[in-house]
Design an enzyme around this catalytic site. Structure first.
Site, PDB file in Angstrom:
ATOM      1  N   ASP A  84      54.056  31.923  54.921  1.00  0.00           N
ATOM      2  CA  ASP A  84      52.735  31.507  54.461  1.00  0.00           C
ATOM      3  C   ASP A  84      52.684  30.049  54.027  1.00  0.00           C
ATOM      4  O   ASP A  84      51.653  29.390  54.165  1.00  0.00           O
ATOM      5  CB  ASP A  84      52.272  32.405  53.314  1.00  0.00           C
ATOM      6  N   ASP A 116      52.209  36.215  40.481  1.00  0.00           N
ATOM      7  CA  ASP A 116      52.662  34.893  40.903  1.00  0.00           C
ATOM      8  C   ASP A 116      51.596  33.822  40.694  1.00  0.00           C
ATOM      9  O   ASP A 116      51.856  32.774  40.092  1.00  0.00           O
ATOM     10  CB  ASP A 116      53.090  34.917  42.368  1.00  0.00           C
ATOM     11  N   SER A 174      55.286  44.135  46.890  1.00  0.00           N
ATOM     12  CA  SER A 174      54.145  43.219  47.013  1.00  0.00           C
ATOM     13  C   SER A 174      53.318  43.628  48.224  1.00  0.00           C
ATOM     14  O   SER A 174      53.832  44.192  49.185  1.00  0.00           O
ATOM     15  CB  SER A 174      54.630  41.774  47.166  1.00  0.00           C
ATOM     16  N   ARG A 183      45.463  33.470  56.968  1.00  0.00           N
ATOM     17  CA  ARG A 183      45.850  32.267  56.238  1.00  0.00           C
ATOM     18  C   ARG A 183      45.079  31.020  56.651  1.00  0.00           C
ATOM     19  O   ARG A 183      44.663  30.236  55.780  1.00  0.00           O
ATOM     20  CB  ARG A 183      47.353  32.027  56.359  1.00  0.00           C
TER      21      ARG A 183
END
Length: 406
Positions: free
Chosen positions: A128, A19, A180, A99
């Site tokens: 996210d 990605d 993922s 994050r």
């Protein structure tokens, strides 16, 4: 949408996966801008080795890899564990807590580089995007955020792979490992592919940090974790830095198959999503922390703190680490930890981490003279009668009313 020329330089949170590799190329084409790649080292290990070369080959002007392992454990994981924060009773928030730190370092690089935009690879369906962007705006309310998944027309995995082939970008996913994942010192997560069927069992080859519990050693292992003011400082008598301590517990827990969780969670954007997680060290840490709290914390302080934990966990999960309500609540949580000094002994066996002992030389509230079943001179058991009657008074009055109605 007119994109070219609207941005001069963008800092991209870059993992080196499919990605973000596509996003890097897409940014250079669609915005005709300089792209600075940035990766946070949160304990992924060898996953970072190929990133600088791949980023430059794909079009990045430069690549920053920032070692954040100690800051992550010390300033993010440990404060969260002072609260025993677990989202919806199961999830140790391993991705969620990473994050805000990733975004913090990204914004620092953007400031140094003079970038006018930042970008990330989070999709428009996930959590996210919220976590990253709330943190970006905390540091710079005027920053331009580019979220390609909300802009481009590459709406499927097939479209991404076609774009990658067209631009000679290696496709890292394979038919054998198509899910993922996200990895850091606290955990590794898995989503997608077979996991989108909530009835299907996660394949054993998915797991990376833990052995199959059935294959774990037949002999139990004991580990002692020592705490000071709510933070773990030593394992088996050896003082370690926060990151090294977490890595040590990961190794111990992984060997015994500890920390596997399979759950359907409620995303902030509204949908349910299945995730499989491995959190071996965090599972041991939480069990040990609760054990030391049990001997050191006042009952009402503990109950007050615990009543606020679901809200605190929601704040982290939803991306509000830098929000004033989280900071205010953290101050209360940290105050409750001032007396959490001691050690816990945890038994590791076949996927389970279970407390079998706890001790505090300086702050123990356990007094055997009061708690003993043997004879004592400090507690008058007859006092309990009045205590019970007073606490039962409202129930007795209600019973009298019921009787009078009859």
């Amino acid at each position: 949408m007119q994109r070219k020329g609207s941005v001069k330089k963008v800092v991209l949170a870059y993992s080196g996966g499919l990605d973000t590799s596509i996003i890097l190329k897409w940014l250079t084409e669609e915005y005709d801008c300089e792209v600075v790649a940035y990766s946070a080292d949160l304990g992924q290990g060898e996953e970072l080795d190929h990133i600088p070369a791949k980023a430059k080959k794909t079009g990045a002007s430069s690549c920053h890899i920032v070692d954040l392992k100690e800051e992550f454990a010390r300033d993010f994981v440990f404060p969260m564990f002072r609260a025993n924060a677990i989202y919806e009773g199961r999830y140790f928030l391993g991705t969620s807590i990473a994050r805000p730190l990733i975004a913090k370092a990204q914004m620092e690089i953007a400031a140094k580089e003079g970038a006018d935009a930042v970008s990330h690879g989070a999709t428009g369906k996930g959590n996210d995007q919220v976590r990253f962007e709330i943190a970006y705006y905390h540091y710079d309310p005027a920053i331009k955020v580019i979220a390609p998944w909300r802009e481009w027309d590459l709406k499927s995995r097939t479209a991404l792979e076609e774009y990658a082939r067209k631009h000679d970008i290696p496709i890292p996913t394979s038919k054998k490992f198509p899910w993922s994942s996200d990895r850091n010192l606290l955990h590794i997560s898995f989503e997608g592919d077979i996991l989108e069927n909530p009835w299907a069992e996660a394949p054993e080859e998915m797991y990376q940090l833990t052995v199959r519990p059935e294959d774990a050693p037949d002999q139990a292992e004991y580990v002692e974790v020592e705490f000071e003011k709510g933070d773990a400082v030593a394992v088996n008598g050896e003082r370690l830095s926060p990151a090294n301590l977490l890595a040590k517990l990961n190794q111990l827990g992984g060997k015994h198959g500890i920390g596997r969780v399979d759950l359907l969670e409620n995303r902030y954007v509204g949908m349910k999503s299945r995730g499989v997680y491995e959190t071996p060290g965090g599972t041991i840490l939480e069990e040990a922390h609760r054990a030391v709290e049990s001997i050191c914390m006042d009952r009402e302080v503990m109950h007050l703190r615990d009543s606020l934990v679901p809200r605190y966990a929601d704040m982290i999960y939803n991306g509000y680490w830098f929000a004033p309500e989280r900071i205010a609540l953290q101050a209360l949580i940290d105050q409750t930890q001032q007396s959490v000094n001691g050690k816990a002994r945890i038994k590791l066996y076949k996927g389970h981490a279970r407390v079998v002992g706890r001790d505090s030389a300086s702050d123990s509230l356990f007094n055997v003279d009061f708690a003993t079943f043997e004879a004592d001179d400090v507690y008058n058991q007859a006092d309990a009668e009045g205590f019970i009657k007073l606490n039962a008074l409202r129930l007795r009055i209600a019973a009298i009313q019921r009787q009078n109605r009859k």
